[in-house]
Write a protein that holds these residues in place. Structure first.
Motif, short mmCIF file in Angstrom:
data_model
loop_
_atom_site.label_atom_id
_atom_site.label_comp_id
_atom_site.label_asym_id
_atom_site.label_seq_id
_atom_site.Cartn_x
_atom_site.Cartn_y
_atom_site.Cartn_z
N CYS A 141 28.63 74.14 -79.58
CA CYS A 141 28.69 73.32 -78.28
C CYS A 141 27.04 73.61 -77.54
O CYS A 141 26.19 73.74 -77.79
N PHE A 175 26.36 73.15 -75.09
CA PHE A 175 26.04 73.23 -73.41
C PHE A 175 25.82 74.88 -73.70
O PHE A 175 25.57 75.90 -72.67
N HIS A 176 26.12 75.58 -74.43
CA HIS A 176 25.38 77.07 -74.33
C HIS A 176 25.49 77.82 -75.83
O HIS A 176 25.51 76.39 -77.04
N CYS A 226 34.91 73.31 -74.82
CA CYS A 226 34.58 74.58 -75.07
C CYS A 226 35.31 75.96 -74.69
O CYS A 226 34.70 75.81 -73.35
N CYS A 239 32.54 78.10 -73.43
CA CYS A 239 31.26 78.38 -71.89
C CYS A 239 32.50 77.45 -71.15
O CYS A 239 32.36 77.57 -70.55
#
Ligand SMILES: [Zn+2]
Length: 568
Positions: free
Chosen positions: A35, A37-38, A56, A59
């Protein structure tokens, strides 16, 4: 069909996301990857080609092609639309109904940067650019390379860009906000960059967002001058040359990090295409996360002087914090990367890169230089110096292995080394407790303890735990990930040495408690329930978002999915 729908139906989500994230085919209509985003080590990010959506489970990030580009490139809806349209050769409608004042300003800034680059390049080719051309030649940059990197020249007068922007009807306010123009006390405007060789700085999708300028006057105080932060240039996110390097980074599965523009250009021109630099800032966590989307392996190759070594040491901590696999290359002969490529050739440089040592050997060598390793005190001091970085490894198993390796390399007995490591860990633990940081939850503690000491619990619990995305949110997720990996590799050796593991890895997390398999199963059920709760919450949020965007079909579809989950 409205333009947004038209664009979404003609652009493939996998192709777009693959520009930023390494994806692997995981099913007929599904791709997975880490991911963006995290921070995670096992993929919980998945892309559905049928619905053209990503999601995802770690998160909760999710959406379509446009939300992805908006989130990742930090763009407004309109900018994301424009970027995708341009990249895929789809003409944008003339109406700018999606555009707000902020987006309009940013569009103006992009345009000004493009104009500035053209002007700088025209200068460098013309009569005013003689000195800049001579400098480029002296540094051994071929003409084709200079053109590829868009090298230009900012003239002495300090009026060139101001005049150009006035001609294109940009306002004084827009000019100031571009960072390319400054205002005197009397209100008159002048160019920030004067008599400098100019390096355009691009964002990940290749748009020019700023410049670096190298002074051509040897008496100039500031050798390098960079654009300031603006609406389009957020320095902490930008890596110089990333838009050119990212395919090379994927291919070679490594990033080469150097210090300056000239190093990037020299190394890139010698055929090593995976090279980037952080421009004008100390390395930030956002920059590291950006690299990590393309490769988790990095070779740091800074200048061979003391300043370069200190900078490498500082970057090292940042890189380890983000879980990168770090090697450090210290070139011989006092040469920086650019000089090395030119004097010794591309092949010699590539060999050096391949042979670069793991960071802790480099650190150990630094410790040897700083402390007298012949005395006991010197060895302890040297080891303390190393511990500071080794402790930043988030993976405890890896930490243990590194400590063993370093001890061997320094010729220190591993026993006291481990003891000192354990002490440092518990001191750190006390400090963390004092600062009331994220505590390890009871369920994690019990499960970990069982997995490490109870073979039956391992057989019963591991297969379930592997499939619960909520494990990615654990404070101790790295240890779980390591256990999953060991289990998958059928590795019983480390488990066999569990006394050492339990005491070292868990010294700061358990106090010799013994747990039953029933307790473990209760923990498993508790986590599964939490997982369902968070999936429901994520779906609800998506329903609300769809309603807000007036996307009723999507809202209805998601609601149906939600009630299906709630029934089950
Ligand atoms: Zn995520």
């Amino acid at each position: 069909m409205d333009f947004v729908e038209q664009l979404k139906s003609s652009v493939d989500i996998v192709q777009v996301i693959q520009e930023y994230v390494r994806l692997r085919k995981a099913g007929a209509n599904r791709y997975t990857g880490l991911c963006p985003f995290h921070n995670e080590k096992t993929p919980s990010f998945s892309v559905n080609t049928l619905h053209q959506r990503y999601k995802c489970f770690g998160c909760g990030a999710g959406g379509d092609i446009l939300t992805f580009v908006m989130e990742l490139e930090r763009l407004s809806f309109y900018e994301a639309l424009k970027l995708l349209a341009e990249r895929n050769g789809i003409p944008m409608p003339k109406r700018s109904e999606y555009s707000d004042p902020e987006t309009k300003l940013r569009a103006a800034l992009y345009q000004m940067h493009e104009l500035a680059e053209q002007a700088f390049r025209a200068n460098v080719e013309g009569p005013v650019g003689a000195e800049a051309r001579a400098y480029v030649e002296r540094r051994g940059v071929a003409q084709a390379t200079a053109a590829e990197f868009g090298l230009g020249y900012a003239e002495r007068s300090g009026r060139g860009l101001v005049r150009l922007f006035e001609k294109h009807d940009f306002t004084g306010e827009q000019m100031e906000k571009s960072g390319l123009v400054l205002k005197r006390d009397d209100g008159s405007l002048y160019d920030r960059f004067r008599h400098r060789l100019m390096f355009p700085i691009q964002n990940e999708s290749g748009k020019i967002i700023g410049f670096g300028g190298r002074a051509l006057d040897p008496n100039e105080q500031a050798k390098y001058l960079n654009s300031p932060e603006t609406e389009i240039y957020r320095k902490s996110y930008v890596l110089y040359n990333l838009h050119r390097a990212k395919h090379g980074i994927r291919q070679a599965d490594r990033v080469v990090l150097v210090e300056g523009y000239m190093d990037v250009i020299g190394v890139y021109a010698s055929g090593v295409h995976e090279v980037v630099a952080s421009c004008g800032t100390a390395l930030t966590s956002q920059q590291v996360q950006t690299m990590k989307r393309h490769s988790e392996k990095i070779v740091v190759n800074f200048d061979p002087d003391a300043a370069g070594a200190n900078a490498a040491e500082r970057s090292l901590n940042m890189l380890l914090d983000e879980g990168m696999h770090v090697r450090i290359l210290a070139l011989d002969g006092g040469l920086d990367p650019d000089e090395y490529c030119k004097q010794r050739g591309a092949e010699a440089y590539t060999e050096k890169l391949t042979a670069a040592k793991n960071y802790f050997y480099w650190l150990a060598d630094r410790a040897r230089g700083k402390f007298d390793m012949r005395t006991a005190e010197g060895r302890v001091a040297g080891f303390q110096f190393l511990l500071l970085s080794i402790q930043r490894l988030s993976d405890k198993l890896e930490r243990l292995a590194v400590v063993n390796d370093v001890a061997g390399y320094l010729g220190v007995d591993a026993g006291p080394v481990l003891e000192s490591f354990r002490r440092a860990a518990s001191e750190r633990r006390e400090k963390t407790l004092q600062h009331a940081a994220e505590p390890v939850k009871a369920v994690e503690r019990i499960l970990l303890n069982l997995l490490l000491v109870n073979p039956e619990a391992r057989t019963r619990l591991l297969p379930h735990l592997k499939n619960i995305p909520a494990v990615n949110q654990f404070t101790t997720r790295r240890i779980f990930e390591a256990l999953f990996a060991l289990d998958a590799a059928g590795n019983a050796v480390v488990f066999g040495n569990r006394a050492l593991l339990a005491s070292t890895v868990l010294a700061d997390e358990t106090d010799g408690e013994v747990f039953s398999l029933e307790q473990g199963e209760a923990c498993l059920r508790a986590i599964e329930n939490t997982q369902h709760d968070s999936e429901r919450a994520a779906l609800k949020a998506q329903v609300r978002a769809a309603e807000r965007d007036g996307n009723m079909n999507e809202a209805l579809r998601l609601s149906a999915e939600l009630s299906r989950i709630e029934r089950s």
